[in-house]
Design a protein around this motif. Sequence first.
Motif, short mmCIF file in Angstrom:
data_model
loop_
_atom_site.label_atom_id
_atom_site.label_comp_id
_atom_site.label_asym_id
_atom_site.label_seq_id
_atom_site.Cartn_x
_atom_site.Cartn_y
_atom_site.Cartn_z
N TYR A 192 -12.65 15.13 12.79
CA TYR A 192 -11.90 14.90 11.66
C TYR A 192 -12.68 13.97 10.53
CZ TYR A 192 -7.94 15.93 14.68
OH TYR A 192 -7.06 16.58 15.71
N GLY A 193 -12.29 14.52 9.41
CA GLY A 193 -13.03 14.00 8.14
C GLY A 193 -12.69 12.17 8.34
N ASP A 194 -13.64 11.36 7.92
CA ASP A 194 -13.68 10.16 7.80
C ASP A 194 -14.12 9.46 6.59
OD1 ASP A 194 -13.18 7.18 8.42
OD2 ASP A 194 -14.65 7.28 10.01
N PRO A 195 -13.21 9.36 5.59
CA PRO A 195 -13.70 9.40 4.15
C PRO A 195 -14.23 7.73 4.25
CG PRO A 195 -11.25 9.36 4.17
CD PRO A 195 -11.76 9.73 5.42
N LEU A 196 -13.81 6.89 4.88
CA LEU A 196 -14.15 5.27 4.54
C LEU A 196 -15.69 5.47 4.87
CD1 LEU A 196 -11.04 3.77 6.15
CD2 LEU A 196 -11.73 3.90 3.72
N ARG A 197 -16.11 6.27 6.13
CA ARG A 197 -17.52 5.93 6.33
C ARG A 197 -18.18 6.94 5.66
NH1 ARG A 197 -14.67 4.35 10.61
NH2 ARG A 197 -14.98 2.31 11.67
N LEU A 233 -15.86 18.51 4.30
CA LEU A 233 -15.72 17.76 5.64
C LEU A 233 -15.09 16.37 5.89
CD1 LEU A 233 -18.71 19.62 7.69
CD2 LEU A 233 -16.10 20.53 7.60
N VAL A 234 -15.68 15.65 5.02
CA VAL A 234 -15.28 14.36 5.19
C VAL A 234 -14.04 13.72 4.50
CG1 VAL A 234 -17.88 13.46 4.99
CG2 VAL A 234 -16.69 13.59 2.81
N ASP A 235 -13.33 14.70 3.85
CA ASP A 235 -12.01 14.45 3.40
C ASP A 235 -11.12 14.02 4.45
OD1 ASP A 235 -10.17 14.81 0.73
OD2 ASP A 235 -9.16 15.57 2.29
N LYS A 236 -9.98 13.22 4.09
CA LYS A 236 -9.41 12.56 5.00
C LYS A 236 -8.10 14.09 5.93
CE LYS A 236 -5.59 11.72 1.68
NZ LYS A 236 -4.73 12.78 2.06
N ASP A 237 -8.28 15.06 5.11
CA ASP A 237 -7.45 15.99 5.63
C ASP A 237 -7.98 17.12 6.38
OD1 ASP A 237 -5.02 14.93 4.83
OD2 ASP A 237 -5.23 15.77 2.85
N ALA A 238 -9.52 16.98 6.40
CA ALA A 238 -10.45 18.20 6.84
C ALA A 238 -10.40 17.93 8.63
CB ALA A 238 -11.79 18.00 6.41
N VAL A 239 -10.28 19.02 9.10
CA VAL A 239 -10.46 19.26 10.34
C VAL A 239 -11.11 20.55 10.71
CG1 VAL A 239 -8.99 19.57 12.80
CG2 VAL A 239 -8.13 18.29 10.79
#
Length: 305
Positions: A204-209, A183-189
Amino acid sequence: MPLGTLDRTPPPFFRQGPSALTRVVFFSALALFLMVADRRLVVVEPLRAVIATVLHPIQQALLVPVQALSTGGEYLQGLAAARASEAEARRLMADKAERLSRLEMLEQENARLREMLELRAAVPARTQAAEVLYDRPDPYTRKVVIDRGLTQGIVRGSPVIDHTGVIGQVTRVYPLTSEVTLLVDKDAVIPVLNTRTQVRGVAYGDPLRGGLELRFMPTNADVREGDELATSGVDGVYPPGLPVATVTRVERRADSSFARITLEPVGQLASARHVLVVEPVGLSLPPPPEPEPEPAATRRGARSR
């Protein structure tokens, strides 16, 4: 004979072929072509499936020492933990028994209400247990590989959950393994529902945080820290009611029409080892009814006009 008069050019037998610059240019162009072809035309997908199938026994063999070491450590340290877990399980069992009796009464009441309102019963979702083999080595994505694939009936798009909630979705399927995008991947919705206000949204996934973000919510939206979000079930993929995330921060800025809402996933994304692969809801729904043919008189009237 003076050394300067010697011919230092190697004979044809020892020549090395194209120059280093020529090889760099050729392989760079080849790599760029393969990336574009894989992204646009998906021409490398069959080759990737063949390589994954061939390397599967090697991966399993390399994982044996790691699993043996992990299992041995858990065995040596597990006796005290097992006793504590047994005591906790007995306590929870007593609590669950009381809750189960109330739940059965609520289910019967819910069934009677659905019959009165003529509502469709919830679609049962089929699940399949799987084990996480390893994380993908790509540092720019958050994906894991599980030990179930096409031969076990896994389909692309299947939700993946653990004992706490949703952790991701199957995005690639190979004959013996599958790739799960967390779920935390940048392409996950994922579409979600606020269990307190029953308002739907999209996370939306937020990989930075290392979490998620609830986007496109107005600044005056009724969202608070601590709100629990679950799957809404309107996308035909995720069953409704699966825990997804908890709201950890809400920022309302005057210069923006949307609030910035940060979420913390409920599932154990970094430590999940055993998961359940859920069949997409859309595969369990009955097919849509076929349109009824128009009467002959109606067709003749339409031609006359």
